[in-house]
Design a protein around this motif. Structure first.
Motif, mmCIF file in Angstrom:
data_model
loop_
_atom_site.group_PDB
_atom_site.id
_atom_site.type_symbol
_atom_site.label_atom_id
_atom_site.label_comp_id
_atom_site.label_asym_id
_atom_site.label_seq_id
_atom_site.Cartn_x
_atom_site.Cartn_y
_atom_site.Cartn_z
ATOM 1 N N UNK A 1 83.491 47.123 -25.405
ATOM 2 C CA UNK A 1 82.655 48.111 -26.090
ATOM 3 C C UNK A 1 83.502 49.076 -26.903
ATOM 4 N N UNK A 2 84.637 49.461 -26.344
ATOM 5 C CA UNK A 2 85.539 50.380 -27.045
ATOM 6 C C UNK A 2 85.979 49.799 -28.386
ATOM 7 N N UNK A 3 86.249 48.497 -28.400
ATOM 8 C CA UNK A 3 86.726 47.843 -29.620
ATOM 9 C C UNK A 3 85.600 47.535 -30.604
ATOM 10 N N UNK A 4 84.354 47.695 -30.169
ATOM 11 C CA UNK A 4 83.224 47.331 -31.026
ATOM 12 C C UNK A 4 82.197 48.462 -31.080
ATOM 13 N N UNK A 5 82.680 49.629 -31.484
ATOM 14 C CA UNK A 5 81.819 50.803 -31.582
ATOM 15 C C UNK A 5 82.227 51.639 -32.788
ATOM 16 N N UNK A 6 81.267 52.392 -33.308
ATOM 17 C CA UNK A 6 81.575 53.273 -34.439
ATOM 18 C C UNK A 6 81.727 54.730 -34.009
ATOM 19 N N UNK A 7 81.861 54.977 -32.689
ATOM 20 C CA UNK A 7 82.045 56.342 -32.194
ATOM 21 C C UNK A 7 83.370 56.912 -32.675
ATOM 22 N N UNK A 8 83.417 58.233 -32.795
ATOM 23 C CA UNK A 8 84.637 58.901 -33.259
ATOM 24 C C UNK A 8 85.736 58.884 -32.198
ATOM 25 N N UNK A 9 85.332 58.828 -30.924
ATOM 26 C CA UNK A 9 86.301 58.888 -29.833
ATOM 27 C C UNK A 9 85.693 58.268 -28.581
ATOM 28 N N UNK A 10 86.531 58.105 -27.572
ATOM 29 C CA UNK A 10 86.115 57.541 -26.291
ATOM 30 C C UNK A 10 86.341 58.578 -25.195
ATOM 31 N N UNK A 11 85.359 58.744 -24.323
ATOM 32 C CA UNK A 11 85.557 59.570 -23.137
ATOM 33 C C UNK A 11 85.493 58.622 -21.935
ATOM 34 N N UNK A 12 86.637 58.416 -21.304
ATOM 35 C CA UNK A 12 86.795 57.391 -20.268
ATOM 36 C C UNK A 12 86.946 58.048 -18.903
ATOM 37 N N UNK A 13 85.821 58.242 -18.252
ATOM 38 C CA UNK A 13 85.796 58.809 -16.902
ATOM 39 C C UNK A 13 85.139 57.785 -15.994
ATOM 40 N N UNK A 14 85.743 57.530 -14.839
ATOM 41 C CA UNK A 14 85.196 56.493 -13.955
ATOM 42 C C UNK A 14 85.234 56.952 -12.503
ATOM 43 N N UNK A 15 84.394 56.357 -11.627
ATOM 44 C CA UNK A 15 84.213 56.870 -10.262
ATOM 45 C C UNK A 15 85.229 56.360 -9.247
#
Length: 224
Positions: free
Chosen positions: A51-65
């Motif tokens: 998903x990270x490689x196939x998105x037009x978002x300006x940035x990624x927020x990567x928080x996981x449990x």
């Protein structure tokens, strides 16, 4: 008053990369946050490399449990072609380990680190004294002492209050008119608009899962 003429924006897509996760266009209405010269309005909330490689978002927020791991941070930063804000704990993971993870994330190329709501102000202060990249502190309740968070060294607030997110943002914005706020936009265009109008500078968008996207794709294949 003369209406401002919208500019034509050429769009280029490839034959193989025209199927991407597009964040809701209304997010472009927020002002954004400029970090190290880059203006960020939309953040994709995911750790899924595809998903990270196939998105037009300006940035990624990567928080996981799970307990944050440097290897995961490295994989995410290497996979992304946009800035990454990495979770470094503060909930299950506490104390000096959080500070070390934050420093490691900076060394690996993260644009900022995200700490969970239970993180003590003392830890926030030590992180701020250790790293140069932004420290993003998560806010989940109206009862949070925002002044103490800012005094401790929070660079940006990340509001994630469920249905109360817009109200929390509104309350913070009244007291701190210019402090940077990232907030979850919610599931609909109207909820995103409300959060932006409440004062959020940037919006976090949760994409559909890879499994659900693949399921829809398989349904299309079956119907052909």
């Amino acid at each position: 008053m003369v209406a401002k003429e919208s500019k034509f924006v050429p769009e280029i897509k490839g034959a193989l990369r025209n199927h991407v996760i597009e964040v809701p266009s209304i997010i472009r209405d927020c002002g954004g946050i400029k970090i190290f010269g880059k203006r960020i309005k939309s953040l994709l909330f995911t750790t899924d490399v595809a998903l990270i490689r196939n998105s037009n978002a300006d940035a990624i927020i990567a928080v996981y449990p799970f307990t944050p791991q440097p290897l995961i941070t490295q994989a995410l930063v290497m996979a992304a072609d946009v800035p990454v804000f990495c979770g470094v704990g503060g909930g299950i993971t506490q104390g000096k380990r959080v500070i070390n993870l934050a420093l490691d994330a900076e060394f690996k190329g993260a644009m900022g680190v995200v700490v969970n709501a239970p993180t003590a102000n003392e830890i926030v202060h030590k992180i701020r004294a250790t790293i140069d990249i932004p420290v993003i502190v998560t806010v989940i309740s109206e009862d949070e002492d925002i002044s103490k968070r800012i005094e401790a060294g929070a660079t940006i607030l990340n509001v994630s209050g469920g249905k109360k997110t817009a109200q929390i943002v509104r309350n913070i914005r009244k007291r701190f008119p210019e402090f940077p706020i990232i907030a979850t936009g919610g599931p609909t265009e109207s909820s995103i608009r409300e959060t932006i109008q409440a004062g959020a500078n940037a919006i976090t968008f949760t994409p559909p899962t890879s499994a659900s996207i693949m399921g829809n794709l398989m349904d299309n294949y079956r119907n052909e």
